[in-house]
Design a protein around this motif. Structure first.
Motif, short mmCIF file in Angstrom:
data_model
loop_
_atom_site.label_atom_id
_atom_site.label_comp_id
_atom_site.label_asym_id
_atom_site.label_seq_id
_atom_site.Cartn_x
_atom_site.Cartn_y
_atom_site.Cartn_z
N CYS A 154 15.17 -1.09 -8.93
CA CYS A 154 13.84 -0.99 -9.87
C CYS A 154 12.80 -1.70 -9.85
N ALA A 155 12.62 -2.47 -8.58
CA ALA A 155 11.31 -3.31 -8.24
C ALA A 155 10.35 -2.72 -7.64
N PRO A 156 9.01 -2.40 -8.26
CA PRO A 156 7.92 -1.85 -7.19
C PRO A 156 7.54 -3.01 -6.08
N ARG A 157 7.03 -2.38 -4.98
CA ARG A 157 6.70 -3.17 -3.60
C ARG A 157 5.20 -3.48 -3.87
N ILE A 158 4.97 -4.86 -3.71
CA ILE A 158 3.51 -5.26 -3.87
C ILE A 158 3.34 -6.32 -2.50
N MET A 159 2.37 -6.20 -1.80
CA MET A 159 1.93 -7.03 -0.93
C MET A 159 1.26 -8.02 -1.43
N GLU A 191 -13.20 1.10 2.50
CA GLU A 191 -12.29 1.99 2.55
C GLU A 191 -11.10 2.03 1.57
N GLU A 192 -10.55 3.08 1.27
CA GLU A 192 -9.36 2.98 0.38
C GLU A 192 -8.10 3.42 1.06
N HIS A 193 -6.86 2.95 0.62
CA HIS A 193 -5.77 3.32 1.40
C HIS A 193 -4.80 3.51 0.14
N GLU A 194 -3.81 4.59 -0.17
CA GLU A 194 -2.84 5.04 -0.77
C GLU A 194 -1.70 4.14 -0.40
N LEU A 195 -1.02 3.34 -1.12
CA LEU A 195 0.12 2.62 -1.02
C LEU A 195 1.31 3.06 -2.08
N VAL A 196 2.45 3.52 -1.65
CA VAL A 196 3.56 3.77 -2.63
C VAL A 196 4.08 2.42 -3.10
N SER A 250 1.92 5.44 -6.98
CA SER A 250 1.35 4.62 -5.86
C SER A 250 0.23 4.16 -6.46
N ARG A 251 -0.86 3.25 -5.92
CA ARG A 251 -1.97 2.86 -6.08
C ARG A 251 -3.08 3.00 -4.77
N ARG A 252 -4.18 2.82 -5.13
CA ARG A 252 -5.19 2.83 -4.02
C ARG A 252 -5.72 1.71 -3.92
N VAL A 253 -5.76 0.80 -2.63
CA VAL A 253 -6.30 -0.59 -2.69
C VAL A 253 -7.40 -0.57 -1.71
N PRO A 254 -8.28 -1.29 -2.18
CA PRO A 254 -9.76 -1.25 -1.32
C PRO A 254 -9.35 -2.29 0.21
N PHE A 255 -10.06 -1.66 0.97
CA PHE A 255 -10.13 -2.36 2.51
C PHE A 255 -11.32 -2.67 2.96
N THR A 256 -11.78 -3.85 3.36
CA THR A 256 -12.99 -4.18 3.20
C THR A 256 -13.19 -5.04 4.56
N ARG A 257 -14.50 -5.52 5.03
CA ARG A 257 -14.75 -6.33 6.11
C ARG A 257 -14.13 -7.55 5.85
N THR A 258 -13.81 -8.22 4.84
CA THR A 258 -13.20 -9.36 4.53
C THR A 258 -11.84 -9.20 4.06
N ASP A 295 -1.93 -3.53 -11.66
CA ASP A 295 -1.76 -2.22 -11.87
C ASP A 295 -0.43 -2.01 -12.64
N SER A 296 0.49 -2.38 -11.96
CA SER A 296 1.98 -2.46 -12.32
C SER A 296 2.17 -3.23 -13.99
N ILE A 297 1.43 -4.16 -14.08
CA ILE A 297 1.40 -5.01 -15.27
C ILE A 297 0.78 -3.99 -16.35
N LYS A 298 -0.21 -3.47 -16.10
CA LYS A 298 -1.15 -2.33 -17.08
C LYS A 298 -0.28 -1.04 -17.36
N ARG A 299 0.35 -0.68 -16.43
CA ARG A 299 1.31 0.59 -16.62
C ARG A 299 2.26 0.13 -17.74
N TYR A 300 2.90 -1.02 -17.55
CA TYR A 300 4.06 -1.44 -18.19
C TYR A 300 3.62 -1.59 -19.66
N ALA A 301 2.28 -2.09 -19.85
CA ALA A 301 1.64 -2.36 -21.03
C ALA A 301 1.27 -1.16 -21.68
#
Length: 263
Positions: free
Chosen positions: A15-20, A39-44, A54-62, A191-197
């Motif tokens: 039941c627990a979503p995976r988060i980095m 860039e954006e990368h989609e992570l399940v 899934s969500r799309r996470v940003p990928f940047t120089r830093t 994003d998970s908190i917003k979806r729950y709300a």
């Protein structure tokens, strides 16, 4: 206790979503990329259940990595980031190679300098690590105000055994609770908190300040739940005002022990 924890892991695995998440983040600068690189990368959220989405996470120089994933001195059998070493990033098509470090006035590492290997052919890395982009305009990172890591209460499995001098009160571990400030997570946490709300059940629970039902797997770290000391006004969540919230998270249980976790 070990058997109980295994049952808890089995239940939360479903039941627990995976988060980095990064307990002690270290800044990484990809020097060969321009300042405005994006860039954006989609992570399940769950590797074996597409219903989580899934969500799309940003990928940047830093970006940030966890301090446990970097060493200044390499060693045999170590596969994560070190000077002149290449490592993969979860969900990113190209690896990064460490080219140096920047130091703070006290001599500690303030930034890890790397090259994004998007224009070179490099061998497939032996390890992939977590990361979180430093991109405030995209809501990244999500800052965790307080992370509470609960460790075993006693130093021995049986604190009443005769070998424990002074009885069980003398066997209480000084590190049974570690409180950490400065941890961060990818935007999937918010994003998970917003979806729950957005659900009827979520609205009801949040209006009653019942946040403990929100549980997550912080990849490679453990399972965590929001603590009642969090401040999660429904109005702040619905208006995407994360600055008006306070995230306090408790570790429920560790992940299963990995014999090669230091590799």
């Amino acid at each position: 206790v070990g058997r109980l924890e295994n049952h808890i892991r089995d239940a939360l695995n479903v039941c627990a979503p995976r988060i980095m998440a990064l307990v002690r983040p270290v800044r990484v600068v990809l020097e060969n990329l321009p300042e405005n690189y994006f860039e954006e990368h989609e992570l399940v959220y769950h590797p074996s259940d597409t219903a989580f989405g899934s969500r799309r996470v940003p990928f940047t120089r830093t970006l940030f990595i966890d301090s446990s994933d970097f060493r200044e001195s390499d060693s045999p059998g170590y596969f994560r980031l070190a000077p002149n070493k290449t490592v993969g990033l979860n969900g990113v098509p190209y690896p990064i190679t460490c080219t140096g470090v920047r130091r703070a006035a006290d001599g500690s590492v303030s930034e890890v300098l790397c090259r994004y290997e998007n224009e070179a052919s490099v061998p497939k890395p032996k390890a992939y690590i977590q990361w979180v982009a430093d991109s405030p305009q995209h809501g990244s990172p999500v800052r965790i105000d307080e992370l509470r890591v609960y460790n075993p209460l006693f130093k021995h499995a049986n604190p009443d055994e005769k070998s424990v001098t002074g009885g069980f009160m003398n066997d209480v571990s000084e590190t049974s609770l570690e409180i950490i400030h400065g941890a961060v997570a990818d935007i999937g946490l918010w994003d998970s908190i917003k979806r729950y709300a957005a659900t009827d059940a979520g609205k009801k629970e949040l209006n009653e300040q019942n946040v403990e039902t929100l549980r997550f797997q912080f990849m490679r770290i453990g399972y965590f739940a929001l603590d009642k000391d969090s401040s999660m006004p429904l109005s702040a969540i619905e208006s995407d005002q994360i600055a008006s919230t306070k995230l306090v998270m408790n570790r429920i249980v560790t992940l299963k022990e990995d014999a090669k976790k230091d590799a």
